[in-house]
Design an enzyme around this catalytic site. Sequence first.
Site, PDB file in Angstrom:
ATOM      1  N   GLY A 196       0.753  -1.244   0.000  1.00  0.00           N
ATOM      2  CA  GLY A 196       0.000   0.000   0.000  1.00  0.00           C
ATOM      3  C   GLY A 196       0.786   1.298   0.000  1.00  0.00           C
ATOM      4  N   ASP A 218      -6.696  -5.703  -4.583  1.00  0.00           N
ATOM      5  CA  ASP A 218      -5.587  -6.660  -4.611  1.00  0.00           C
ATOM      6  C   ASP A 218      -6.156  -8.039  -4.278  1.00  0.00           C
ATOM      7  OD1 ASP A 218      -2.250  -6.119  -4.413  1.00  0.00           O
ATOM      8  OD2 ASP A 218      -2.967  -8.127  -3.870  1.00  0.00           O
ATOM      9  N   ASP A 267       0.362  -1.296 -10.336  1.00  0.00           N
ATOM     10  CA  ASP A 267       1.707  -1.816 -10.057  1.00  0.00           C
ATOM     11  C   ASP A 267       1.611  -3.340  -9.972  1.00  0.00           C
ATOM     12  OD1 ASP A 267       4.444  -1.588  -9.438  1.00  0.00           O
ATOM     13  OD2 ASP A 267       4.094  -1.413  -7.292  1.00  0.00           O
ATOM     14  N   LYS A 285       2.662  -0.908 -14.614  1.00  0.00           N
ATOM     15  CA  LYS A 285       3.936  -1.634 -14.630  1.00  0.00           C
ATOM     16  C   LYS A 285       3.892  -2.730 -15.688  1.00  0.00           C
ATOM     17  CE  LYS A 285       5.373  -4.224 -11.032  1.00  0.00           C
ATOM     18  NZ  LYS A 285       5.974  -4.146  -9.684  1.00  0.00           N
TER      19      LYS A 285
HETATM   20  C1  LIG Z   1       4.531  -5.010  -6.489  1.00  0.00           C
HETATM   21  S1  LIG Z   1       3.084  -5.345  -5.597  1.00  0.00           S
HETATM   22  C2  LIG Z   1       2.357  -3.745  -5.453  1.00  0.00           C
HETATM   23  C3  LIG Z   1       3.049  -2.841  -4.480  1.00  0.00           C
HETATM   24  C4  LIG Z   1       2.253  -1.571  -4.222  1.00  0.00           C
HETATM   25  N1  LIG Z   1       2.227  -0.702  -5.391  1.00  0.00           N
HETATM   26  C5  LIG Z   1       2.786  -0.749  -3.074  1.00  0.00           C
HETATM   27  O1  LIG Z   1       3.233   0.359  -3.310  1.00  0.00           O
HETATM   28  O2  LIG Z   1       2.749  -1.207  -1.925  1.00  0.00           O
HETATM   29  C6  LIG Z   1       2.091  -6.151  -6.785  1.00  0.00           C
HETATM   30  C7  LIG Z   1       0.711  -6.570  -6.296  1.00  0.00           C
HETATM   31  O3  LIG Z   1      -0.077  -7.034  -7.404  1.00  0.00           O
HETATM   32  C8  LIG Z   1      -1.034  -7.924  -6.872  1.00  0.00           C
HETATM   33  N2  LIG Z   1      -1.717  -8.688  -7.914  1.00  0.00           N
HETATM   34  C9  LIG Z   1      -1.209  -9.697  -8.676  1.00  0.00           C
HETATM   35  N3  LIG Z   1      -2.159 -10.212  -9.478  1.00  0.00           N
HETATM   36  C10 LIG Z   1      -3.303  -9.506  -9.228  1.00  0.00           C
HETATM   37  C11 LIG Z   1      -4.636  -9.576  -9.738  1.00  0.00           C
HETATM   38  N4  LIG Z   1      -4.980 -10.491 -10.661  1.00  0.00           N
HETATM   39  N5  LIG Z   1      -5.557  -8.707  -9.271  1.00  0.00           N
HETATM   40  C12 LIG Z   1      -5.216  -7.787  -8.312  1.00  0.00           C
HETATM   41  N6  LIG Z   1      -3.970  -7.689  -7.778  1.00  0.00           N
HETATM   42  C13 LIG Z   1      -3.033  -8.531  -8.223  1.00  0.00           C
HETATM   43  C14 LIG Z   1      -0.183  -8.780  -5.928  1.00  0.00           C
HETATM   44  O4  LIG Z   1      -0.998  -9.461  -5.007  1.00  0.00           O
HETATM   45  C15 LIG Z   1       0.747  -7.754  -5.296  1.00  0.00           C
HETATM   46  O5  LIG Z   1       0.270  -7.340  -4.032  1.00  0.00           O
END
Ligand SMILES: C[S@@+](CC[C@H](N)C(=O)[O-])C[C@H]1O[C@@H](n2cnc3c(N)ncnc32)[C@H](O)[C@@H]1O
Length: 197
Positions: free
Chosen positions: A50, A70, A112, A152
């Site tokens: 987050g 998420d 992201d 991303k």
């Molecule tokens: C790199 S992290 C994001 C970090 C966030 N931007 C932060 O600043 O804390 C990527 C996130 O994408 C989520 N994610 C992956 N596949 C997803 C999906 N199909 N739907 C929603 N979220 C997803 C993962 O669970 C993970 O928490």
Amino acid sequence: MSFKVKDHYFKKAKKEKFLARSVYKLDEIDQKYKIIKRNDHVVDLGYHPGSWVQYTSKKVGEQGKVVGIDIKPVNVKLTNLKNVHLFEKSIFDVSVLEDLSVDKLFDVVISDMAPNTTGIRSVDQDRSLNLVEEVFRVLPDFLKPGGNFVIKVFDSNQAQQFLKENQKVFQEFHKLKPKSTRSVSKEFFAIGKGYRA
Ligand SMILES: C[S@@+](CC[C@H](N)C(=O)[O-])C[C@H]1O[C@@H](n2cnc3c(N)ncnc32)[C@H](O)[C@@H]1O
């Protein structure tokens, strides 16, 4: 190299009480391209843990709104932020604004999202592209005309080709690898301004 390495941005995030070092990627993108404004309504796809929500919540202010989704359970560390609404949902399960309890298109869509990585480059690239394609598919249902966008992308020929074919839905389109991105990472961010709905 270990991904747990406590680098400069990791320490900086801890000190500044951000939940992840990724905040500095959004900060750089936003400073450079002016993506998020006061009072904006923003949806953050793949928000967990987050740090982007923390950044955006402050930037949009009390009259603004941040909706995060998420697949991970809602992060209770963020529930004290009054202008933030979080959902445990996959991007593949949201297709209309009502799924996010809102009735107005967003000013900004940020993503992201990253798949669970396998370490097999082609598999990870395919999974990432799958997420990117899905976000572009749902954009008309979420982003207002003229709205801004950050996503991303894991770099690959297919991803570059996909972006080339789809970037025309924005008046302005950029790609950036923020300074805080780990040098070993193949990720970059695509940035769109002025959505042509
Ligand atoms: C790199 S992290 C994001 C970090 C966030 N931007 C932060 O600043 O804390 C990527 C996130 O994408 C989520 N994610 C992956 N596949 C997803 C999906 N199909 N739907 C929603 N979220 C997803 C993962 O669970 C993970 O928490």
